[in-house]
Design a protein around this motif. Structure first.
Motif, PDB file in Angstrom:
ATOM      1  N   PHE A  93     104.657   4.732  68.294  1.00 13.23           N
ATOM      2  CA  PHE A  93     103.012   4.564  68.270  1.00 13.23           C
ATOM      3  C   PHE A  93     102.426   3.910  67.037  1.00 13.23           C
ATOM      4  CE2 PHE A  93     103.630   8.527  70.897  1.00 13.23           C
ATOM      5  CZ  PHE A  93     102.652   8.145  72.044  1.00 13.23           C
ATOM      6  N   LEU A  94     103.009   3.763  66.007  1.00 12.31           N
ATOM      7  CA  LEU A  94     102.526   3.321  64.909  1.00 12.31           C
ATOM      8  C   LEU A  94     102.028   1.647  65.000  1.00 12.31           C
ATOM      9  CD1 LEU A  94     101.234   3.685  61.899  1.00 12.31           C
ATOM     10  CD2 LEU A  94     103.713   3.042  61.134  1.00 12.31           C
ATOM     11  N   PRO A  95     102.813   0.791  65.470  1.00 14.41           N
ATOM     12  CA  PRO A  95     102.671  -0.697  65.752  1.00 14.41           C
ATOM     13  C   PRO A  95     101.356  -0.985  66.358  1.00 14.41           C
ATOM     14  CG  PRO A  95     104.798  -0.242  66.171  1.00 14.41           C
ATOM     15  CD  PRO A  95     104.361   1.072  66.044  1.00 14.41           C
ATOM     16  N   GLY A  96     101.165  -0.396  67.612  1.00 15.73           N
ATOM     17  CA  GLY A  96      99.929  -0.456  68.360  1.00 15.73           C
ATOM     18  C   GLY A  96      98.759   0.111  67.593  1.00 15.73           C
ATOM     19  N   LEU A  97      98.837   1.308  66.953  1.00 13.82           N
ATOM     20  CA  LEU A  97      97.657   1.703  66.245  1.00 13.82           C
ATOM     21  C   LEU A  97      97.227   0.749  64.996  1.00 13.82           C
ATOM     22  CD1 LEU A  97      98.561   5.642  66.245  1.00 13.82           C
ATOM     23  CD2 LEU A  97      97.506   4.007  67.825  1.00 13.82           C
ATOM     24  N   LEU A  98      98.181   0.258  64.349  1.00 17.76           N
ATOM     25  CA  LEU A  98      97.927  -0.699  63.231  1.00 17.76           C
ATOM     26  C   LEU A  98      97.168  -1.898  63.924  1.00 17.76           C
ATOM     27  CD1 LEU A  98     101.124  -0.490  61.153  1.00 17.76           C
ATOM     28  CD2 LEU A  98      98.802   0.331  60.593  1.00 17.76           C
ATOM     29  N   LEU A  99      97.595  -2.258  65.108  1.00 19.98           N
ATOM     30  CA  LEU A  99      96.741  -3.642  65.592  1.00 19.98           C
ATOM     31  C   LEU A  99      95.722  -2.948  66.073  1.00 19.98           C
ATOM     32  CD1 LEU A  99      99.961  -5.126  67.385  1.00 19.98           C
ATOM     33  CD2 LEU A  99      98.856  -5.811  65.518  1.00 19.98           C
ATOM     34  N   VAL A 100      95.369  -2.025  66.464  1.00 20.30           N
ATOM     35  CA  VAL A 100      94.129  -1.560  66.907  1.00 20.30           C
ATOM     36  C   VAL A 100      93.029  -1.589  65.828  1.00 20.30           C
ATOM     37  CG1 VAL A 100      92.394   0.311  67.745  1.00 20.30           C
ATOM     38  CG2 VAL A 100      94.709  -0.245  68.960  1.00 20.30           C
TER      39      VAL A 100
END
Length: 389
Positions: A299-306
């Motif tokens: 999950f972390l990559p997508g949340l960082l990009l948001v």
């Protein structure tokens, strides 16, 4: 701020308890609750967040939920939204993973697993049809999808999939015309905000460093593998299947993998929590820690990009070459999903004509009769023990 964050957590936790139906359904739940009922944001702002989730890699509905929490109560609110929405499915899939290991080899359990494997064929076939229609609307994107499927079927390796996504981005930027990629929503330029470079830098640093730590038997190795997968999944939902299959291929059987996929379909919340099941299986000596490491990693990559791009994405999507790259990536991942439909999903589940007949009936029930996914799960679990061994 703490009061708002607690409210965010509670609202998303309640949604996480009953949000069946996949990313598209989750988007509808969020709109009814946070736009129509609670008025936390306007319909225009919500549309922007949904468009952002389609533009970035990662779990689409979870990214929308995270962004809602971010706007409501800052970073703590975003974290509370993510934890609240993900927690029910995380706990359920962890429990299923642990119990499936305990009862492995039981004839009834194995028969139920066979039924769930057939269910997985139905759901992935439905996803392929849906995504092909959405992302392959003209000859060039169709060609990219077909070429990707052919290459992966001939060279079924994780590095092949990663290379294809990179090549697709280059081909799309150079080859796809702006009219091929769709026109982004029109928003006022003054709405755009700066990129949060610290979040983008953190995303890149972890992505670049993670291949150096590839021991999948350690918690750091599990986190890194799932972070890599989460960084490359465009389209969300079912698209995570081929990347996670290659991530877990050396350490898990196809039966374990398809059990994880089918279980993720049967619980509410985001599809990406199938990582919770896989993480527990990959680290049996500390199943909960393995489950947690895999879940955070994916999950972390997508949340960082948001965090990095939510204020600046309108400006970015005005760049035709970038839109072309994203359109080509989406077409390529359709090809990856076609390949995954064959191996491991179809080859591991369909052994005879009766199995194939049930798959056809399941696709008919899902696409024509509009059966709910939960009803279909129950049907295949009941049918499994009735099938000839």
């Amino acid at each position: 701020m703490l009061k708002r964050s607690a409210e965010v957590f509670w609202q998303f936790f309640l949604l996480g308890l009953y949000s069946f139906g996949g990313p598209a359904a989750h988007i509808g739940y969020f709109q009814r609750n946070f736009v129509d009922k609670l008025n936390w944001l306007s319909e225009k702002d919500y549309t922007q967040l949904v468009a952002l989730s389609q533009f970035l890699p990662g779990p689409g509905s979870s990214q929308v939920g995270f962004a809602i929490g971010l706007r409501r109560a800052g970073l703590l609110g975003g974290a509370c939204a993510f934890i609240g929405f993900t927690l029910p499915s995380f706990l359920l899939l962890y429990a299923v993973a642990v119990s499936s290991t305990t009862y492995a080899g039981n004839p009834i359990v194995m028969a139920v697993i066979h039924g769930l494997k057939l269910f997985a064929v139905v759901v992935v076939a439905d996803a392929v049809l849906t995504m092909f229609k959405a992302f392959c609307q003209e000859s060039r994107t169709i060609a990219i999808a077909v070429a990707s499927a052919i290459v992966v079927l001939c060279m079924p390796y994780l590095h092949t999939q990663i290379a294809l996504i990179g090549i697709a981005a280059i081909v799309g930027a150079l080859w796809l015309k702006p009219t091929d990629t769709g026109t982004p929503p029109s928003f006022h330029k003054q709405d755009s905000q700066p990129i949060h470079w610290w979040a983008l830098a953190l995303f890149v640093v972890i992505f670049a460093a993670s291949p150096l730590l590839d021991d999948r038997h350690t918690l750091i190795g599990i986190f890194n593998d799932f972070y890599q997968a989460g960084s490359l999944v465009f389209g969300g939902g079912h698209v995570v299947l081929p990347l996670l299959q290659q991530t877990a291929a050396e350490n898990l059987t196809n039966d374990q993998f398809l059990m994880a996929y089918s279980s993720a379909q049967a619980v509410p919340g985001p599809m990406f929590t199938m990582a919770s099941f896989l993480g527990a299986d990959l680290h049996p000596d500390g199943a909960f820690a393995g489950s947690l490491a895999a879940t955070i990693g994916v999950f972390l990559p997508g949340l960082l990009l948001v965090i990095a791009l939510q204020g600046a994405w309108q400006t970015l999507t005005d760049l035709p070459h970038l839109r072309g790259a994203v359109s080509a990536i989406n077409a390529a991942v359709v090809g990856l999903l076609i390949a995954a439909l064959y191996q491991p999903v179809f080859t591991s589940a369909v052994a005879n004509g009766i199995d194939m007949a049930l798959v056809i009936a399941g696709i008919f029930a899902l696409r024509v009769l509009r059966w709910k996914v939960l009803l279909l799960v129950a049907a295949f679990m009941l049918i499994g023990p009735l099938l000839p061994v």
